[in-house]
Design a protein around this motif. Structure first.
Motif, PDB file in Angstrom:
ATOM      1  N   GLU A  37     112.896  43.152  23.561  1.00 33.44           N
ATOM      2  CA  GLU A  37     112.363  42.284  22.489  1.00 33.44           C
ATOM      3  C   GLU A  37     112.542  40.964  22.853  1.00 33.44           C
ATOM      4  N   PHE A  38     111.281  40.109  22.571  1.00 31.13           N
ATOM      5  CA  PHE A  38     111.439  38.629  22.777  1.00 31.13           C
ATOM      6  C   PHE A  38     110.765  37.579  21.804  1.00 31.13           C
ATOM      7  N   LYS A  39     111.215  36.584  21.687  1.00 34.36           N
ATOM      8  CA  LYS A  39     110.786  35.823  20.539  1.00 34.36           C
ATOM      9  C   LYS A  39     110.689  34.383  21.078  1.00 34.36           C
ATOM     10  N   GLY A  40     109.533  33.745  20.796  1.00 37.75           N
ATOM     11  CA  GLY A  40     109.544  32.305  21.402  1.00 37.75           C
ATOM     12  C   GLY A  40     108.145  31.700  20.756  1.00 37.75           C
ATOM     13  N   THR A  41     107.448  30.682  21.782  1.00 33.40           N
ATOM     14  CA  THR A  41     106.276  30.191  21.327  1.00 33.40           C
ATOM     15  C   THR A  41     105.580  30.239  22.400  1.00 33.40           C
ATOM     16  N   MET A  42     104.082  29.996  22.454  1.00 28.27           N
ATOM     17  CA  MET A  42     103.201  30.045  23.331  1.00 28.27           C
ATOM     18  C   MET A  42     102.320  28.749  23.135  1.00 28.27           C
ATOM     19  N   GLN A  43     102.109  28.128  24.140  1.00 34.25           N
ATOM     20  CA  GLN A  43     101.135  26.710  24.438  1.00 34.25           C
ATOM     21  C   GLN A  43      99.902  27.369  25.232  1.00 34.25           C
ATOM     22  N   VAL A  44      98.941  27.049  24.670  1.00 30.32           N
ATOM     23  CA  VAL A  44      97.509  27.495  25.153  1.00 30.32           C
ATOM     24  C   VAL A  44      96.751  26.168  25.309  1.00 30.32           C
ATOM     25  N   ARG A  45      96.423  25.886  26.479  1.00 35.21           N
ATOM     26  CA  ARG A  45      95.569  24.569  26.977  1.00 35.21           C
ATOM     27  C   ARG A  45      94.244  24.975  27.852  1.00 35.21           C
TER      28      ARG A  45
END
Length: 317
Positions: free
Chosen positions: A100-108
């Motif tokens: 299991e992983f947690k973080g952020t996602m930047q979509v461009r």
């Protein structure tokens, strides 16, 4: 060539084919599916996670890339040069339980401007609520009816958002089909334990992104996306001044939406992608036009008012 055209030089041969493809798709024309729509670079950053299997993250990135780029998300046919360009950066901050992983996602996301080598950013969105499980060598498969993993839902949701934003920029409300599918994923995730899908979890997440895009109260924002790009930027290779006037008219649609419903999430999303570009477009304009644009954007997007102050400076050329 005039200095006013400094961001609209060169030639983009795929533009007209892309525009016709989007228009035909919106009219419901049937195509035999031959090629995928997305050319999306996906990067997974794991610098904050120490002492783990680095090969697993290489495989994770590869699996994500192949899932997004090798799947056909619509019935339209795209050649390689016509594919929609996007970048997804996933920054993982935590790993628990091994998978299991947690973080952020930047979509461009960007799209070509007609008769130009310039690509205009459509979306520059950061998702701060990314949580998913990844098991190495387990296939990523998407079922539109539901019962997908969190990772698959995340990637599919943003694939549809990318497509919807692109289609909206070429045809008025052209992204409806894809936004409807993104909204369906959100509806299916209302019982998910992972964050980002529900209205009560915050005002800036996936739920509110698609909610604002689908809300008729913000229809003028989507009209702005079309007018800004198709009638504004795309016209500048023929007549810069007329193209800029269309961009001004598009921004006035945002002003209308803002006055009806101030502080909307979709407005922030728009300016996260467009604030720098707006300044670059209007810096060479006449003083009255620059002041007009400044009055609009400083009202609608006060968070970037210091950036927009450049529009009030005296021209040196």
């Amino acid at each position: 060539m005039s200095g006013e055209k400094h961001i609209f030089v060169g030639f983009k041969t795929v533009y007209m084919k892309r525009w016709l493809l989007v228009c035909w798709g919106c009219l419901g024309t049937a195509f035999s599916v031959q090629a995928q729509e997305l050319r999306c670079n996906i990067s997974v950053s794991t610098q904050k996670i120490q002492g783990t299997n680095r090969e697993m993250f290489t495989n994770m990135q590869k699996d994500m890339y192949e899932f997004v780029n090798n799947r056909r998300w619509s019935s339209n046919v795209f050649s390689y040069d016509e594919k929609i360009e996007a970048n997804i950066l996933i920054t993982l901050d935590e790993q628990s339980g091994g998978d299991e992983f947690k973080g952020t996602m930047q979509v461009r996301v960007s799209r070509p401007v007609y008769n130009s080598s310039y690509n205009s950013v459509l979306l520059n969105f950061k998702d701060n609520d990314v949580t998913f499980k990844y098991r190495e060598f387990e296939a990523l498969e998407f079922n539109e009816s539901g019962q997908n993993s969190e990772l698959v839902n995340l990637l599919a949701f943003y694939a549809y958002i990318i497509l919807g934003m692109d289609y909206d920029s070429f045809s008025l409300m052209g992204g409806n089909e894809f936004f409807n599918k993104a909204e369906n994923i959100v509806a299916q995730c209302q019982n998910a334990r992972e964050p980002g899908w529900k209205s009560f979890e915050g005002r800036r997440n996936r739920y509110w992104l698609i909610n604002n895009l689908q809300d008729r109260s913000y229809a003028s924002v989507r009209e702005c996306i079309y007018k800004y790009h198709r009638l504004g930027l795309d016209a500048m290779s023929d007549n810069v001044n007329e193209g800029r006037l269309e961009v001004v008219s598009a921004l006035e649609l945002l002003q209308k939406a803002h006055r009806s419903k101030p502080n909307s999430y979709i407005m922030q999303v728009f300016f996260d992608a467009k604030s720098d570009e707006i300044v670059n477009i209007f810096k060479p304009a006449f003083t009255d036009e620059r002041k007009r644009v400044y009055n609009i954007v400083s009202e609608v997007n006060p968070a970037n008012v210091s950036k927009y102050s450049a529009l009030l400076e005296n021209k040196t050329n």
